[in-house]
Design an enzyme around this catalytic site. Structure first.
Site, PDB file in Angstrom:
ATOM      1  N   ASP A   1      -8.339  -0.040  11.467  1.00 40.95           N
ATOM      2  CA  ASP A   1      -7.579   0.270  10.126  1.00 40.95           C
ATOM      3  C   ASP A   1      -8.491   0.214   9.178  1.00 40.95           C
ATOM      4  O   ASP A   1      -9.157  -0.586   8.954  1.00 40.95           O
ATOM      5  CB  ASP A   1      -6.453  -0.503  10.251  1.00 40.95           C
ATOM      6  CG  ASP A   1      -5.304   0.199   9.226  1.00 40.95           C
ATOM      7  OD1 ASP A   1      -4.332   0.400   9.598  1.00 40.95           O
ATOM      8  OD2 ASP A   1      -5.988   0.317   7.842  1.00 40.95           O
ATOM      9  N   ILE A   2      -8.566   1.379   8.112  1.00 39.35           N
ATOM     10  CA  ILE A   2      -9.566   1.360   7.177  1.00 39.35           C
ATOM     11  C   ILE A   2      -9.053   0.245   6.072  1.00 39.35           C
ATOM     12  O   ILE A   2      -9.765   0.096   5.005  1.00 39.35           O
ATOM     13  CB  ILE A   2      -9.672   2.772   6.741  1.00 39.35           C
ATOM     14  CG1 ILE A   2     -10.889   2.924   5.785  1.00 39.35           C
ATOM     15  CG2 ILE A   2      -8.591   3.020   5.806  1.00 39.35           C
ATOM     16  CD1 ILE A   2     -12.161   2.708   6.582  1.00 39.35           C
TER      17      ILE A   2
ATOM     18  N   HIS B   1       1.666   5.810  16.002  1.00 40.21           N
ATOM     19  CA  HIS B   1       0.696   4.743  16.277  1.00 40.21           C
ATOM     20  C   HIS B   1       0.925   3.207  16.197  1.00 40.21           C
ATOM     21  O   HIS B   1       2.171   3.019  15.758  1.00 40.21           O
ATOM     22  CB  HIS B   1      -0.508   4.749  15.015  1.00 40.21           C
ATOM     23  CG  HIS B   1       0.170   4.733  13.435  1.00 40.21           C
ATOM     24  ND1 HIS B   1       0.747   5.776  13.128  1.00 40.21           N
ATOM     25  CD2 HIS B   1       0.239   3.659  12.779  1.00 40.21           C
ATOM     26  CE1 HIS B   1       1.221   5.438  11.827  1.00 40.21           C
ATOM     27  NE2 HIS B   1       0.904   4.059  11.607  1.00 40.21           N
TER      28      HIS B   1
ATOM     29  N   HIS C   1       0.135  -0.725  15.340  1.00 38.43           N
ATOM     30  CA  HIS C   1      -1.033  -1.557  14.724  1.00 38.43           C
ATOM     31  C   HIS C   1      -1.086  -2.806  15.777  1.00 38.43           C
ATOM     32  O   HIS C   1      -0.161  -3.513  16.105  1.00 38.43           O
ATOM     33  CB  HIS C   1      -0.211  -2.009  13.420  1.00 38.43           C
ATOM     34  CG  HIS C   1       0.090  -1.153  12.418  1.00 38.43           C
ATOM     35  ND1 HIS C   1      -0.950  -0.924  11.270  1.00 38.43           N
ATOM     36  CD2 HIS C   1       0.990  -0.077  12.185  1.00 38.43           C
ATOM     37  CE1 HIS C   1      -0.340   0.178  10.621  1.00 38.43           C
ATOM     38  NE2 HIS C   1       0.871   0.329  11.229  1.00 38.43           N
TER      39      HIS C   1
HETATM   40  P1  5GP Z   1       1.950   3.298   8.650  1.00 37.23           P
HETATM   41  O1  5GP Z   1       1.917   4.697   8.739  1.00 37.23           O
HETATM   42  O2  5GP Z   1       2.230   2.728   9.921  1.00 37.23           O
HETATM   43  O3  5GP Z   1       2.887   2.851   7.760  1.00 37.23           O
HETATM   44  O4  5GP Z   1       0.371   2.984   7.915  1.00 37.23           O
HETATM   45  C1  5GP Z   1      -0.818   3.701   8.506  1.00 37.23           C
HETATM   46  C2  5GP Z   1      -2.016   2.925   8.482  1.00 37.23           C
HETATM   47  O5  5GP Z   1      -2.880   3.990   8.746  1.00 37.23           O
HETATM   48  C3  5GP Z   1      -2.184   2.083   7.412  1.00 37.23           C
HETATM   49  O6  5GP Z   1      -2.423   0.622   7.863  1.00 37.23           O
HETATM   50  C4  5GP Z   1      -3.514   2.692   6.794  1.00 37.23           C
HETATM   51  O7  5GP Z   1      -4.476   1.769   6.262  1.00 37.23           O
HETATM   52  C5  5GP Z   1      -4.020   3.424   8.017  1.00 37.23           C
HETATM   53  N1  5GP Z   1      -4.887   4.434   7.484  1.00 37.23           N
HETATM   54  C6  5GP Z   1      -4.338   5.612   6.623  1.00 37.23           C
HETATM   55  N2  5GP Z   1      -5.348   6.583   6.533  1.00 37.23           N
HETATM   56  C7  5GP Z   1      -6.516   6.107   7.377  1.00 37.23           C
HETATM   57  C8  5GP Z   1      -7.668   6.741   7.460  1.00 37.23           C
HETATM   58  O8  5GP Z   1      -8.074   7.541   7.082  1.00 37.23           O
HETATM   59  N3  5GP Z   1      -8.604   5.800   8.480  1.00 37.23           N
HETATM   60  C9  5GP Z   1      -8.302   4.575   8.997  1.00 37.23           C
HETATM   61  N4  5GP Z   1      -9.197   4.021   9.864  1.00 37.23           N
HETATM   62  N5  5GP Z   1      -6.962   4.078   8.806  1.00 37.23           N
HETATM   63  C10 5GP Z   1      -6.171   4.864   8.103  1.00 37.23           C
END
Ligand code: 5GP
Length: 131
Positions: free
Chosen positions: A29-30, A93, A95
């Protein structure tokens, strides 16, 4: 339009990749909530995790298990927590978050910052530990 994660799978957006097979992909995660925070995704672009075909969902968890075991060997932690949110990116996804306490999976707390070199080294180390 392709999701940001599909673009990562295709290599159109860079990522710190940990593992990939024909159906699944794992990468750091970035914006990690704790060091080693990893995302595991199906290549099939489905928004909601629980809309996945049951067999695919089961196989995704088995893929995640391999990553979580390698992650736990690499980053000192009590266990690897599993979180599903999907509020930001509409591509299913999981985590995987190394944790020693509940606070380590608090997405509101200040996040650790890693340099590109640290991200790369971490991804390589986790990758090397996959059995
Ligand atoms: P959620 O959709 O579960 O709320 O969170 C999405 C997750 O994806 C977040 O933790 C965010 O930091 C990660 N994320 C969003 N865009 C990118 C990206 O371009 N690259 C990476 N490696 N992680 C990402």
């Amino acid at each position: 339009m392709a999701s940001i994660f599909t673009k990562i799978i295709r290599g159109e957006i860079p990522s710190y990749k940990i593992a990939e097979d024909d159906r699944f992909f794992a990468f750091l995660d970035i914006n990690p909530v704790s060091k080693g925070h990893t995302l595991v995704i199906p290549k099939q672009e489905t928004d909601y995790l629980f809309d996945l075909n049951p067999a695919l969902l089961g196989d995704l968890m088995q893929f995640a298990q391999k990553i979580a075991r390698a992650l736990k060997q690499t980053v000192a932690c009590k266990r690897v927590g599993v979180v599903v949110m999907g509020l930001e990116v509409p591509h299913a996804h999981i985590h995987l978050i190394p944790m020693n306490s509940e606070a380590d999976i608090d997405f509101r707390k200040p996040k650790p910052t890693l340099t590109p070199e640290e991200f790369t080294a971490l991804a390589n180390e986790i990758k090397a530990g996959i059995k």
